[in-house]
Design an enzyme around this catalytic site. Sequence first.
Site, PDB file in Angstrom:
ATOM      1  N   LYS A  42      64.669  44.207  23.688  1.00  0.00           N
ATOM      2  CA  LYS A  42      65.292  43.126  23.063  1.00  0.00           C
ATOM      3  C   LYS A  42      64.436  42.129  23.401  1.00  0.00           C
ATOM      4  O   LYS A  42      63.722  41.727  24.749  1.00  0.00           O
ATOM      5  CB  LYS A  42      66.698  43.002  23.550  1.00  0.00           C
ATOM      6  CG  LYS A  42      67.543  44.188  22.811  1.00  0.00           C
ATOM      7  CD  LYS A  42      68.887  43.780  23.024  1.00  0.00           C
ATOM      8  CE  LYS A  42      69.865  45.188  22.207  1.00  0.00           C
ATOM      9  NZ  LYS A  42      69.783  45.154  20.733  1.00  0.00           N
ATOM     10  N   HIS A  79      68.197  57.085  18.959  1.00  0.00           N
ATOM     11  CA  HIS A  79      67.125  56.641  17.685  1.00  0.00           C
ATOM     12  C   HIS A  79      65.858  57.082  18.172  1.00  0.00           C
ATOM     13  O   HIS A  79      65.143  57.712  17.298  1.00  0.00           O
ATOM     14  CB  HIS A  79      67.189  55.165  17.716  1.00  0.00           C
ATOM     15  CG  HIS A  79      68.534  54.597  17.347  1.00  0.00           C
ATOM     16  ND1 HIS A  79      69.522  55.493  16.883  1.00  0.00           N
ATOM     17  CD2 HIS A  79      69.375  53.473  17.883  1.00  0.00           C
ATOM     18  CE1 HIS A  79      70.819  54.662  16.508  1.00  0.00           C
ATOM     19  NE2 HIS A  79      70.403  53.423  17.449  1.00  0.00           N
ATOM     20  N   GLU A  83      62.689  44.207  19.106  1.00  0.00           N
ATOM     21  CA  GLU A  83      63.710  43.452  18.597  1.00  0.00           C
ATOM     22  C   GLU A  83      63.526  42.124  19.091  1.00  0.00           C
ATOM     23  O   GLU A  83      63.080  42.004  20.190  1.00  0.00           O
ATOM     24  CB  GLU A  83      65.278  44.077  18.953  1.00  0.00           C
ATOM     25  CG  GLU A  83      65.559  45.177  18.121  1.00  0.00           C
ATOM     26  CD  GLU A  83      66.954  45.589  18.420  1.00  0.00           C
ATOM     27  OE1 GLU A  83      67.744  45.251  17.546  1.00  0.00           O
ATOM     28  OE2 GLU A  83      67.314  46.244  19.520  1.00  0.00           O
ATOM     29  N   HIS A 105      72.531  56.109  13.297  1.00  0.00           N
ATOM     30  CA  HIS A 105      72.407  55.554  11.867  1.00  0.00           C
ATOM     31  C   HIS A 105      70.955  55.579  11.570  1.00  0.00           C
ATOM     32  O   HIS A 105      70.430  55.380  10.428  1.00  0.00           O
ATOM     33  CB  HIS A 105      73.213  53.992  11.975  1.00  0.00           C
ATOM     34  CG  HIS A 105      72.132  52.991  12.548  1.00  0.00           C
ATOM     35  ND1 HIS A 105      72.310  52.852  13.902  1.00  0.00           N
ATOM     36  CD2 HIS A 105      71.360  52.178  11.979  1.00  0.00           C
ATOM     37  CE1 HIS A 105      71.341  51.718  14.209  1.00  0.00           C
ATOM     38  NE2 HIS A 105      70.745  51.243  13.229  1.00  0.00           N
TER      39      HIS A 105
HETATM   40  N1  LIG Z   1      77.701  46.688  17.281  1.00  0.00           N
HETATM   41  C1  LIG Z   1      76.618  47.426  17.013  1.00  0.00           C
HETATM   42  O1  LIG Z   1      75.855  46.727  16.455  1.00  0.00           O
HETATM   43  C2  LIG Z   1      76.818  49.026  16.906  1.00  0.00           C
HETATM   44  C3  LIG Z   1      77.713  49.680  17.716  1.00  0.00           C
HETATM   45  N2  LIG Z   1      77.554  51.139  17.699  1.00  0.00           N
HETATM   46  C4  LIG Z   1      78.515  51.887  18.388  1.00  0.00           C
HETATM   47  O2  LIG Z   1      79.696  51.664  17.804  1.00  0.00           O
HETATM   48  C5  LIG Z   1      80.566  51.738  19.038  1.00  0.00           C
HETATM   49  C6  LIG Z   1      81.555  50.530  18.841  1.00  0.00           C
HETATM   50  O3  LIG Z   1      80.756  49.427  19.329  1.00  0.00           O
HETATM   51  P1  LIG Z   1      81.269  47.924  19.025  1.00  0.00           P
HETATM   52  O4  LIG Z   1      82.253  47.832  17.814  1.00  0.00           O
HETATM   53  O5  LIG Z   1      80.021  47.077  19.230  1.00  0.00           O
HETATM   54  O6  LIG Z   1      82.161  47.737  20.289  1.00  0.00           O
HETATM   55  P2  LIG Z   1      83.376  46.715  20.419  1.00  0.00           P
HETATM   56  O7  LIG Z   1      83.818  46.408  21.821  1.00  0.00           O
HETATM   57  O8  LIG Z   1      83.128  45.235  19.643  1.00  0.00           O
HETATM   58  O9  LIG Z   1      84.593  47.294  19.643  1.00  0.00           O
HETATM   59  C7  LIG Z   1      85.314  48.395  19.989  1.00  0.00           C
HETATM   60  C8  LIG Z   1      86.727  48.496  19.463  1.00  0.00           C
HETATM   61  O10 LIG Z   1      87.624  49.420  20.212  1.00  0.00           O
HETATM   62  C9  LIG Z   1      88.659  48.758  20.403  1.00  0.00           C
HETATM   63  N3  LIG Z   1      89.076  49.248  21.858  1.00  0.00           N
HETATM   64  C10 LIG Z   1      88.447  48.867  22.952  1.00  0.00           C
HETATM   65  N4  LIG Z   1      89.372  49.067  24.059  1.00  0.00           N
HETATM   66  C11 LIG Z   1      90.500  49.535  23.506  1.00  0.00           C
HETATM   67  C12 LIG Z   1      91.613  50.337  23.960  1.00  0.00           C
HETATM   68  N5  LIG Z   1      91.736  50.336  25.334  1.00  0.00           N
HETATM   69  N6  LIG Z   1      92.645  50.982  23.129  1.00  0.00           N
HETATM   70  C13 LIG Z   1      92.310  50.754  21.839  1.00  0.00           C
HETATM   71  N7  LIG Z   1      91.381  50.065  21.115  1.00  0.00           N
HETATM   72  C14 LIG Z   1      90.566  49.701  22.178  1.00  0.00           C
HETATM   73  C15 LIG Z   1      88.384  47.318  20.501  1.00  0.00           C
HETATM   74  O11 LIG Z   1      89.607  46.454  20.091  1.00  0.00           O
HETATM   75  P3  LIG Z   1      89.461  44.956  20.482  1.00  0.00           P
HETATM   76  O12 LIG Z   1      88.398  44.122  19.655  1.00  0.00           O
HETATM   77  O13 LIG Z   1      90.681  44.490  20.010  1.00  0.00           O
HETATM   78  O14 LIG Z   1      89.076  44.865  21.858  1.00  0.00           O
HETATM   79  C16 LIG Z   1      87.502  47.248  19.337  1.00  0.00           C
HETATM   80  O15 LIG Z   1      88.232  47.537  18.112  1.00  0.00           O
HETATM   81  C17 LIG Z   1      80.016  51.966  20.201  1.00  0.00           C
HETATM   82  O16 LIG Z   1      80.000  53.256  20.234  1.00  0.00           O
HETATM   83  C18 LIG Z   1      78.527  51.283  19.956  1.00  0.00           C
HETATM   84  O17 LIG Z   1      77.701  52.122  20.728  1.00  0.00           O
HETATM   85  C19 LIG Z   1      76.647  51.644  17.176  1.00  0.00           C
HETATM   86  C20 LIG Z   1      75.495  50.845  16.318  1.00  0.00           C
HETATM   87  C21 LIG Z   1      75.591  49.479  16.273  1.00  0.00           C
HETATM   88  O1  LIG Z   2      71.950  51.199  17.418  1.00  0.00           O
HETATM   89  C1  LIG Z   2      71.526  50.189  17.699  1.00  0.00           C
HETATM   90  O2  LIG Z   2      70.679  49.718  16.934  1.00  0.00           O
HETATM   91  C2  LIG Z   2      70.215  48.428  16.606  1.00  0.00           C
HETATM   92  C3  LIG Z   2      68.933  48.437  15.889  1.00  0.00           C
HETATM   93  O3  LIG Z   2      69.030  48.924  14.775  1.00  0.00           O
HETATM   94  P1  LIG Z   2      68.919  48.162  13.393  1.00  0.00           P
HETATM   95  O4  LIG Z   2      69.146  49.099  12.345  1.00  0.00           O
HETATM   96  O5  LIG Z   2      69.868  47.102  13.481  1.00  0.00           O
HETATM   97  O6  LIG Z   2      67.457  47.383  13.404  1.00  0.00           O
HETATM   98  C4  LIG Z   2      70.315  47.598  17.879  1.00  0.00           C
HETATM   99  O7  LIG Z   2      69.882  46.198  17.746  1.00  0.00           O
HETATM  100  C5  LIG Z   2      71.498  47.947  18.941  1.00  0.00           C
HETATM  101  O8  LIG Z   2      71.568  47.279  20.190  1.00  0.00           O
HETATM  102  C6  LIG Z   2      71.717  49.284  19.037  1.00  0.00           C
HETATM  103  O9  LIG Z   2      73.117  49.525  19.541  1.00  0.00           O
END
Ligand SMILES: NC(=O)C1=CN([C@@H]2O[C@H](COP(=O)(O)OP(=O)(O)OC[C@H]3O[C@@H](n4cnc5c(N)ncnc54)[C@H](OP(=O)(O)O)[C@@H]3O)[C@@H](O)[C@H]2O)C=CC1
Ligand SMILES: O=C1O[C@H](COP(=O)(O)O)[C@@H](O)[C@H](O)[C@H]1O
EC number: 1.1.1.49
Length: 454
Positions: free
Chosen positions: A326, A240, A216, A178
């Site tokens: 962080k 990134h 951060e 992103h």
């Molecule tokens: N969160 C953030 O700020 C950012 C995240 N990302 C990337 O986005 C991706 C997702 O991250 P994030 O949303 O934080 O992770 P989460 O763990 O919060 O969410 C993951 C999702 O996958 C689902 N899930 C987990 N295990 C299973 C399974 N066995 N079967 C089906 N569904 C499953 C979860 O369901 P449930 O919630 O019900 O467990 C949830 O909907 C990662 O690759 C992360 O690196 C990138 C940038 C920023």
């Molecule tokens: O992808 C990620 O980025 C954020 C920092 O990016 P920002 O756009 O929110 O400033 C970081 O906090 C996070 O750990 C990482 O997964």
Amino acid sequence: MGRASGDHAASGGPVTHLVVLGISGDLARRLLVPALVRLQGQGQLPPLRIWGFGAESWDTGELLAHLEAALREKPGLDLSAWQRLKGSIRYRNAEISPEGLSPLRHLEGPALFYLALPPSLFPKAVLALGELNLAQENTGWRRIAVEKPFGYDLASAQALNRLLQRYFREDQILRVDHFLGKTSVTNLLELRYRNPSLEALWERKGVAWVEITYAETLGLEGRARYYEQAGALRDMLQNHLLQLLALVVMEPPSRLEAASIRAQRAEALRSVQTAEPRLVVRGQYQGYLEEPRVAPDSPRETFVAVRLATHAPRWLGVPFYLRSGKRLAARSGFIFLAFHPSPEGQRGGLLLRLSPEVGLDLTLLGRGKPETLSFRLGPEPEFDAYEEVLLAALSGDLTPFPSQEEVEEAWRVLDPVLKAWEEGEPEVYPQGSEGPGGQMGILKPGHAWVSLRG
Ligand SMILES: NC(=O)C1=CN([C@@H]2O[C@H](COP(=O)(O)OP(=O)(O)OC[C@H]3O[C@@H](n4cnc5c(N)ncnc54)[C@H](OP(=O)(O)O)[C@@H]3O)[C@@H](O)[C@H]2O)C=CC1
Ligand SMILES: O=C1O[C@H](COP(=O)(O)O)[C@@H](O)[C@H](O)[C@H]1O
């Protein structure tokens, strides 16, 4: 979940299917869905049908309530756009497998499959979508967006690329980073492309070293389950920060278009020498081990700093210092090009501010103390990073998505560090500090990190 075939919007245009695997997760709730709501409010979305899958045993109403609660916390969000969007969302609690995703089997029309899942599930998701023939474009375009980190190391990234390519063409594969959707980052490219005169400065004769910092104040934000697997190197540096480095190192593209920009970024990453573990520092903030869901003896790093070098003729001999962490002293993302010193040893420089402010500070030396000119670049951003990512994904613009070569080159640079880190542990640093003292040890004599306290 209802039928997923042959949809047409009221306008008569074909409906685009957006399939979000992991819609109950943090990314979807905090970033993807708010971005969709803002785009909906600006009339930027095609008619959409959103199919959400997650591990929560909710029905659609429960998912909508969960998403809406998060949206209500976002100041200034147009909730009337959410009212229009939410009717198009359907949720299903399912395993990521061909059986779990089988309701999608008869999907017709254009579709974007967005993997908002824990990275360990990416291979399962690709396999399931591929085996259900969902990559086939018989009834409309098909694309797959894969979140970061893309792989766990070089070998797993190569394996994931091979798996993707078993079903999808390279132009159907969107590896999400992103940062490449941030206006502050696209500004950097525009700055170089539109000011060819800057190129005379943008090289070893003008610049003594380059620093890329993304600091951060935030901690884990409830993401320990993910972060314990990732750490700062996989979370920020491999993707990134190395993409930012590529944008500094690369030759300007002949045209501001995806193929040219991706080729130059890949070439830049190819020129980066493999990291030397002795020039990498890992840190962990004090108190990390007491965070919920963190192993009491976790070696996971919350800070990483590295000194890199490139074979690119333009930058030969210029060190690149990259760091991210962080719970540091300030929220501050920037790229600093340090100029060569005056005969008295003073230095000017060019600071490109990426976060939280966006702009450019040029410090030059006169007779008195150094003077800094500050500029804003361009208008207020029209879209935020995830809005840009979604717009590009829906329109098929590959610019903000790293290619296979880019992700693999980035892992190639860092792989020896991962191996070296199988032993030893991170240096603990106080919360609210500049990070571990060890980062000073990777600087060349006379070089310095920019202070996070301004
Ligand atoms: N969160 C953030 O700020 C950012 C995240 N990302 C990337 O986005 C991706 C997702 O991250 P994030 O949303 O934080 O992770 P989460 O763990 O919060 O969410 C993951 C999702 O996958 C689902 N899930 C987990 N295990 C299973 C399974 N066995 N079967 C089906 N569904 C499953 C979860 O369901 P449930 O919630 O019900 O467990 C949830 O909907 C990662 O690759 C992360 O690196 C990138 C940038 C920023
Ligand atoms: O992808 C990620 O980025 C954020 C920092 O990016 P920002 O756009 O929110 O400033 C970081 O906090 C996070 O750990 C990482 O997964």
